[in-house]
Scaffold this motif. Sequence first.
Motif, mmCIF file in Angstrom:
data_model
loop_
_atom_site.group_PDB
_atom_site.id
_atom_site.type_symbol
_atom_site.label_atom_id
_atom_site.label_comp_id
_atom_site.label_asym_id
_atom_site.label_seq_id
_atom_site.Cartn_x
_atom_site.Cartn_y
_atom_site.Cartn_z
ATOM 1 N N ALA A 43 0.835 -1.200 0.000
ATOM 2 C CA ALA A 43 0.000 0.000 0.000
ATOM 3 C C ALA A 43 0.869 1.249 0.000
ATOM 4 O O ALA A 43 0.592 2.225 -0.717
ATOM 5 C CB ALA A 43 -0.912 -0.017 1.220
ATOM 6 N N LEU A 44 1.915 1.219 0.790
ATOM 7 C CA LEU A 44 2.812 2.376 0.849
ATOM 8 C C LEU A 44 3.460 2.610 -0.508
ATOM 9 O O LEU A 44 3.582 3.750 -0.968
ATOM 10 C CB LEU A 44 3.885 2.117 1.917
ATOM 11 C CG LEU A 44 4.853 3.270 2.209
ATOM 12 C CD1 LEU A 44 4.082 4.477 2.719
ATOM 13 C CD2 LEU A 44 5.901 2.830 3.220
ATOM 14 N N PHE A 45 3.866 1.538 -1.154
ATOM 15 C CA PHE A 45 4.483 1.668 -2.482
ATOM 16 C C PHE A 45 3.492 2.261 -3.471
ATOM 17 O O PHE A 45 3.838 3.121 -4.291
ATOM 18 C CB PHE A 45 4.977 0.310 -2.965
ATOM 19 C CG PHE A 45 5.474 0.310 -4.378
ATOM 20 C CD1 PHE A 45 4.705 -0.213 -5.415
ATOM 21 C CD2 PHE A 45 6.707 0.857 -4.696
ATOM 22 C CE1 PHE A 45 5.170 -0.193 -6.720
ATOM 23 C CE2 PHE A 45 7.181 0.882 -6.008
ATOM 24 C CZ PHE A 45 6.405 0.344 -7.018
ATOM 25 N N ALA B 143 4.325 10.155 -7.126
ATOM 26 C CA ALA B 143 5.425 10.411 -8.056
ATOM 27 C C ALA B 143 4.902 10.617 -9.478
ATOM 28 O O ALA B 143 5.354 11.517 -10.194
ATOM 29 C CB ALA B 143 6.405 9.239 -8.010
ATOM 30 N N LEU B 144 3.946 9.818 -9.887
ATOM 31 C CA LEU B 144 3.398 9.950 -11.235
ATOM 32 C C LEU B 144 2.662 11.277 -11.415
ATOM 33 O O LEU B 144 2.791 11.940 -12.451
ATOM 34 C CB LEU B 144 2.437 8.780 -11.521
ATOM 35 C CG LEU B 144 3.120 7.437 -11.840
ATOM 36 C CD1 LEU B 144 2.087 6.332 -11.911
ATOM 37 C CD2 LEU B 144 3.892 7.536 -13.147
ATOM 38 N N MET C 247 2.756 16.693 -13.679
ATOM 39 C CA MET C 247 2.673 18.152 -13.508
ATOM 40 C C MET C 247 3.930 18.810 -14.065
ATOM 41 O O MET C 247 3.868 19.848 -14.733
ATOM 42 C CB MET C 247 2.497 18.489 -12.028
ATOM 43 C CG MET C 247 1.134 18.129 -11.472
ATOM 44 S SD MET C 247 1.003 18.425 -9.703
ATOM 45 C CE MET C 247 1.216 20.188 -9.634
ATOM 46 N N TRP C 248 5.072 18.210 -13.811
ATOM 47 C CA TRP C 248 6.326 18.794 -14.293
ATOM 48 C C TRP C 248 6.380 18.794 -15.803
ATOM 49 O O TRP C 248 6.754 19.785 -16.431
ATOM 50 C CB TRP C 248 7.506 18.007 -13.709
ATOM 51 C CG TRP C 248 8.823 18.530 -14.169
ATOM 52 C CD1 TRP C 248 9.484 19.634 -13.711
ATOM 53 C CD2 TRP C 248 9.637 17.991 -15.217
ATOM 54 N NE1 TRP C 248 10.663 19.805 -14.382
ATOM 55 C CE2 TRP C 248 10.795 18.829 -15.313
ATOM 56 C CE3 TRP C 248 9.533 16.877 -16.068
ATOM 57 C CZ2 TRP C 248 11.816 18.573 -16.231
ATOM 58 C CZ3 TRP C 248 10.542 16.643 -16.967
ATOM 59 C CH2 TRP C 248 11.670 17.480 -17.065
ATOM 60 N N LEU C 249 5.984 17.701 -16.408
ATOM 61 C CA LEU C 249 5.965 17.618 -17.864
ATOM 62 C C LEU C 249 4.985 18.633 -18.455
ATOM 63 O O LEU C 249 5.265 19.278 -19.473
ATOM 64 C CB LEU C 249 5.570 16.210 -18.315
ATOM 65 C CG LEU C 249 6.642 15.130 -18.120
ATOM 66 C CD1 LEU C 249 6.078 13.756 -18.446
ATOM 67 C CD2 LEU C 249 7.862 15.427 -18.980
ATOM 68 N N GLY C 250 3.873 18.776 -17.812
ATOM 69 C CA GLY C 250 2.888 19.716 -18.318
ATOM 70 C C GLY C 250 3.386 21.146 -18.247
ATOM 71 O O GLY C 250 3.258 21.927 -19.194
#
Lengths: 117, 193
Positions: free
Chosen positions: A60-62, A69-70, A75-78
């Motif tokens: 669950a933590l993963f 992260a995704l 957001m960064w790519l956008g």
Amino acid sequence: MNDTGIRTIGELPVEVPPGRDLWPAIAAGIVAERAASDASPTLAPAGIARPLRSARAPLALFAVTASVALVGLGMWLGRASLPGLNAAGAGAATGSTLLVAYQPGGRFVAERAALRR
Amino acid sequence: MPDSGSSMPMSSADTATVMDFDEALARRAGRGDARAFERLYREHVGRVHGLCLRMARDAAAAEDCTQEAFIRAWRALPRFEARSSFGTWLHRIAVNVVLERRRVPTREEPLPPDPDALGELSWVFDTPVELAEIETAVAALPDGARDALVLCALYGYTSVEAGEMLGLAAGTCKAQLHRARQLLASRLNRGIV
């Protein structure tokens, strides 16, 4: 002393097995305890409990970490793909850069040309 | 503490070995190993049921109490710290179960005013007694006297240990023992030396 007579209280038997095997009922009670406390899978009377509860926690933590992260990557790519403003302002026609997202209108171009004269 | 079902006491080395084994099983059971707990059950059920039977005086109630004691023991296993033997810890739980199931708290007769002055007791009859006769006489004792007799004279606990299990002061427990002795001698029409 006859065969059935005893001389001390301590000679009374201390081990008196029950008339029936109580383990099945005890095992059922243990299963009910587990079900009530943590909703674990049922335990076979002579089986060993599988630690599913502890294995689920890292998964669950993963999953949460991967999701965050995704989203961050997206957001960064956008933001990186959006047209940026350089220090010289919105000079769409300067240099070789052509900002497709913004096209100045004809009136703006004419008025700018008149100011430049 | 007397050996189970035998009048010969175990050597201290044997006792230590049994306790280590029980402790190891209890640790495993405390981590969720039901097979380890079943082994503990097989090993201790005779003594626990015998204790419940003599305190409750009813076979069906004794089986219920034994079953409940082991279920509570499973629940409490993570808190078992091996300060006492596993058997003693289990007996404490069983005694609590029996005491809770008694519908009406018994009001006992007044006890001697100075129980600390009472000496140690022996439980040797001057003439042999039939097993069935003495079982009947023990079952007929009042609750408090019978509890103290069973825990101390039969299961080998001291009056301090038995008092803790029963929620009594050591002196009160000792006084109950003396009362049990007097009543037994009277009912069996024998001297206890």
